[in-house]
Design an enzyme around this catalytic site. Structure first.
Site, PDB file in Angstrom:
ATOM      1  N   ASP A  39      15.919 -10.405 -29.549  1.00 17.55           N
ATOM      2  CA  ASP A  39      15.828  -8.974 -29.218  1.00 17.55           C
ATOM      3  C   ASP A  39      15.850  -8.172 -30.512  1.00 17.55           C
ATOM      4  OD1 ASP A  39      16.497  -7.465 -26.254  1.00 17.55           O
ATOM      5  OD2 ASP A  39      16.626  -6.205 -28.050  1.00 17.55           O
ATOM      6  N   ASP A  62      11.896  -7.865 -34.291  1.00 22.33           N
ATOM      7  CA  ASP A  62      10.966  -6.908 -33.693  1.00 22.33           C
ATOM      8  C   ASP A  62       9.709  -7.724 -33.395  1.00 22.33           C
ATOM      9  OD1 ASP A  62       8.952  -5.086 -33.195  1.00 22.33           O
ATOM     10  OD2 ASP A  62       9.561  -3.696 -34.781  1.00 22.33           O
ATOM     11  N   SER A 140       3.126  -5.706 -15.593  1.00 26.80           N
ATOM     12  CA  SER A 140       3.656  -4.611 -14.778  1.00 26.80           C
ATOM     13  C   SER A 140       2.585  -4.202 -13.779  1.00 26.80           C
ATOM     14  CB  SER A 140       4.002  -3.422 -15.673  1.00 26.80           C
ATOM     15  OG  SER A 140       4.184  -2.250 -14.884  1.00 26.80           O
ATOM     16  N   TYR A 153       1.182   2.357 -22.052  1.00 26.82           N
ATOM     17  CA  TYR A 153       1.931   1.259 -21.420  1.00 26.82           C
ATOM     18  C   TYR A 153       1.038   0.479 -20.451  1.00 26.82           C
ATOM     19  CZ  TYR A 153       5.537  -1.034 -18.540  1.00 26.82           C
ATOM     20  OH  TYR A 153       6.312  -1.948 -17.862  1.00 26.82           O
ATOM     21  N   LYS A 157      -0.115  -3.372 -20.770  1.00 25.20           N
ATOM     22  CA  LYS A 157       0.260  -4.361 -19.750  1.00 25.20           C
ATOM     23  C   LYS A 157      -0.974  -5.000 -19.109  1.00 25.20           C
ATOM     24  CE  LYS A 157       4.803  -4.479 -19.712  1.00 25.20           C
ATOM     25  NZ  LYS A 157       5.513  -5.690 -20.167  1.00 25.20           N
TER      26      LYS A 157
HETATM   27  N1  LIG Z   1      12.105  -1.752 -15.352  1.00 21.93           N
HETATM   28  C1  LIG Z   1      10.963  -1.699 -14.671  1.00 21.93           C
HETATM   29  O1  LIG Z   1      10.834  -0.952 -13.673  1.00 21.93           O
HETATM   30  C2  LIG Z   1       9.797  -2.571 -15.087  1.00 21.93           C
HETATM   31  C3  LIG Z   1       8.681  -2.602 -14.257  1.00 21.93           C
HETATM   32  C4  LIG Z   1       7.608  -3.410 -14.592  1.00 21.93           C
HETATM   33  C5  LIG Z   1       7.659  -4.172 -15.748  1.00 21.93           C
HETATM   34  N2  LIG Z   1       8.755  -4.120 -16.543  1.00 21.93           N
HETATM   35  C6  LIG Z   1       8.751  -4.934 -17.754  1.00 21.93           C
HETATM   36  O2  LIG Z   1       9.835  -5.848 -17.718  1.00 21.93           O
HETATM   37  C7  LIG Z   1      10.202  -6.188 -19.065  1.00 21.93           C
HETATM   38  C8  LIG Z   1      11.710  -6.048 -19.207  1.00 21.93           C
HETATM   39  O3  LIG Z   1      12.031  -4.680 -19.037  1.00 21.93           O
HETATM   40  P1  LIG Z   1      13.476  -4.194 -18.543  1.00 21.93           P
HETATM   41  O4  LIG Z   1      13.223  -3.249 -17.442  1.00 21.93           O
HETATM   42  O5  LIG Z   1      14.359  -5.358 -18.364  1.00 21.93           O
HETATM   43  O6  LIG Z   1      13.906  -3.311 -19.808  1.00 21.93           O
HETATM   44  P2  LIG Z   1      15.194  -3.372 -20.765  1.00 21.93           P
HETATM   45  O7  LIG Z   1      15.109  -2.174 -21.643  1.00 21.93           O
HETATM   46  O8  LIG Z   1      16.430  -3.576 -19.976  1.00 21.93           O
HETATM   47  O9  LIG Z   1      14.918  -4.696 -21.626  1.00 21.93           O
HETATM   48  C9  LIG Z   1      13.924  -4.731 -22.617  1.00 21.93           C
HETATM   49  C10 LIG Z   1      14.525  -5.352 -23.877  1.00 21.93           C
HETATM   50  O10 LIG Z   1      13.470  -5.461 -24.851  1.00 21.93           O
HETATM   51  C11 LIG Z   1      14.023  -5.147 -26.117  1.00 21.93           C
HETATM   52  N3  LIG Z   1      12.959  -4.702 -27.023  1.00 21.93           N
HETATM   53  C12 LIG Z   1      12.317  -3.510 -27.019  1.00 21.93           C
HETATM   54  N4  LIG Z   1      11.424  -3.472 -28.017  1.00 21.93           N
HETATM   55  C13 LIG Z   1      11.504  -4.653 -28.668  1.00 21.93           C
HETATM   56  C14 LIG Z   1      10.843  -5.194 -29.804  1.00 21.93           C
HETATM   57  N5  LIG Z   1       9.909  -4.504 -30.475  1.00 21.93           N
HETATM   58  N6  LIG Z   1      11.173  -6.440 -30.197  1.00 21.93           N
HETATM   59  C15 LIG Z   1      12.119  -7.155 -29.536  1.00 21.93           C
HETATM   60  N7  LIG Z   1      12.792  -6.695 -28.471  1.00 21.93           N
HETATM   61  C16 LIG Z   1      12.474  -5.450 -28.042  1.00 21.93           C
HETATM   62  C17 LIG Z   1      15.031  -4.054 -25.835  1.00 21.93           C
HETATM   63  O11 LIG Z   1      15.996  -3.942 -26.872  1.00 21.93           O
HETATM   64  C18 LIG Z   1      15.635  -4.503 -24.507  1.00 21.93           C
HETATM   65  O12 LIG Z   1      16.804  -5.296 -24.691  1.00 21.93           O
HETATM   66  C19 LIG Z   1       9.389  -5.243 -19.971  1.00 21.93           C
HETATM   67  O13 LIG Z   1       8.269  -5.928 -20.458  1.00 21.93           O
HETATM   68  C20 LIG Z   1       8.969  -4.147 -19.023  1.00 21.93           C
HETATM   69  O14 LIG Z   1       7.794  -3.509 -19.449  1.00 21.93           O
HETATM   70  C21 LIG Z   1       9.831  -3.351 -16.245  1.00 21.93           C
END
Ligand SMILES: NC(=O)c1ccc[n+]([C@@H]2O[C@H](COP(=O)([O-])OP(=O)(O)OC[C@H]3O[C@@H](n4cnc5c(N)ncnc54)[C@H](O)[C@@H]3O)[C@@H](O)[C@H]2O)c1
Length: 255
Positions: A39, A62, A140, A153, A157
């Site tokens: 992360d 990153d 997504s 976004y 995706k």
């Molecule tokens: N939450 C939703 O409604 C939703 C819906 C569809 C898809 N998603 C996708 O699910 C995945 C997880 O999302 P989540 O909702 O658990 O979010 P979250 O913010 O809880 O987790 C995402 C994690 O990614 C880390 N991160 C961000 N940028 C980064 C980088 N450049 N390098 C390394 N780590 C990085 C963040 O620190 C965080 O811990 C994502 O790809 C998100 O787009 C989420």
């Protein structure tokens, strides 16, 4: 009965400090795996890893930076002693009306979500070829339909979904690639991304009316554990004939 599909299996999960990545780590460890948690949020992912004792360790990277991905993956794979699977959960969101979206914000989204997914797959594939491993990239529903105020976004995706299909075709029967196309999920992704919601210039009523009409489930928001269960299935031998699938998990939002 607890299922135990991942004894002696070794995984990397990105975005593992929170949300889906943390829930996926929890699920894989509970089924016997060891997990390298990657992360950008260093202190947070280190604290999260403590929950798993010797079954997990954290690395900071990153994912949009190739040198950081390579050095984190080198360290992680050395610790794991090989690699059986990768789950790409790292991601951010951003909401903005398109004609006001600054190029830098568009670029950062493409760099993290699309290029980051490419870079982590690239780093993992040589190791996964040795183990006939599996990858779950997280897409997504925004990448399948017009999601207002999400030009960057949703475009990134959509790229993740098609990148997964390309990889599945290229490495067919040697490494399994699938995309978990997630619907709305109860996580702190907006806060973690420092995104503005509703977008600047849009009222919450306008946002909920338009966004809700198109993207938000009429039923309920999913829990990260419900997505993690599908990610675990896609990594497991139960999904042995699944390659290149875009698996939508959204309680009929896009049905
Ligand atoms: N939450 C939703 O409604 C939703 C819906 C569809 C898809 N998603 C996708 O699910 C995945 C997880 O999302 P989540 O909702 O658990 O979010 P979250 O913010 O809880 O987790 C995402 C994690 O990614 C880390 N991160 C961000 N940028 C980064 C980088 N450049 N390098 C390394 N780590 C990085 C963040 O620190 C965080 O811990 C994502 O790809 C998100 O787009 C989420």
């Amino acid at each position: 009965m607890t299922i135990h599909r991942f004894d002696n299996k070794r995984f990397i999960v990105t975005g593992a400090a929170d949300g889906l990545g943390l829930a996926t780590t929890r699920r894989l460890v509970s089924e016997g795996a060891r997990v390298a948690m990657v992360d950008i949020a260093g202190e947070k992912v280190a604290a999260a890893a403590e929950e798993f004792g010797d079954s997990a360790r954290s690395w900071v990277a990153d994912i949009s930076k190739e040198s950081e991905v390579q050095s984190a993956f080198d360290g992680a794979i050395e610790w794991l002693g090989g690699l059986d699977g990768l789950v790409n959960c790292a991601g951010i969101v951003d909401f903005c009306i398109t004609h006001e979206l600054p190029l830098e914000r568009w670029q950062r989204m493409i760099d993290v979500v699309l290029t980051g997914t490419f870079l982590t797959n690239k780093a993992a594939i040589p190791h996964l070829l040795e183990t006939n491993g599996a990858v779950v990239n997280v897409g997504s529903i925004g990448g399948m339909a017009g999601a207002p105020w999400q030009a960057a976004y949703a475009s990134a995706k959509a790229g993740v979904i098609n990148l997964t299909k390309v990889l599945a075709s290229e490495y067919v029967s040697r490494v399994r690639f699938n995309c978990l196309v997630a619907g709305n999920m109860s996580t702190d992704i907006v806060g973690n991304s420092e995104a503005t919601l509703p977008p600047d210039g849009i009222t919450m009523d306008e946002f909920l009316e338009e966004y809700g009409r198109r993207v938000i489930s009429p039923n309920r928001i999913g829990e990260p554990e419900e997505m993690a269960a599908v990610a675990a299935f896609l990594l497991s031998d139960d999904a042995s004939y699944m390659e290149g699938s875009a698996v939508v998990v959204d309680e009929a939002t896009t049905a």
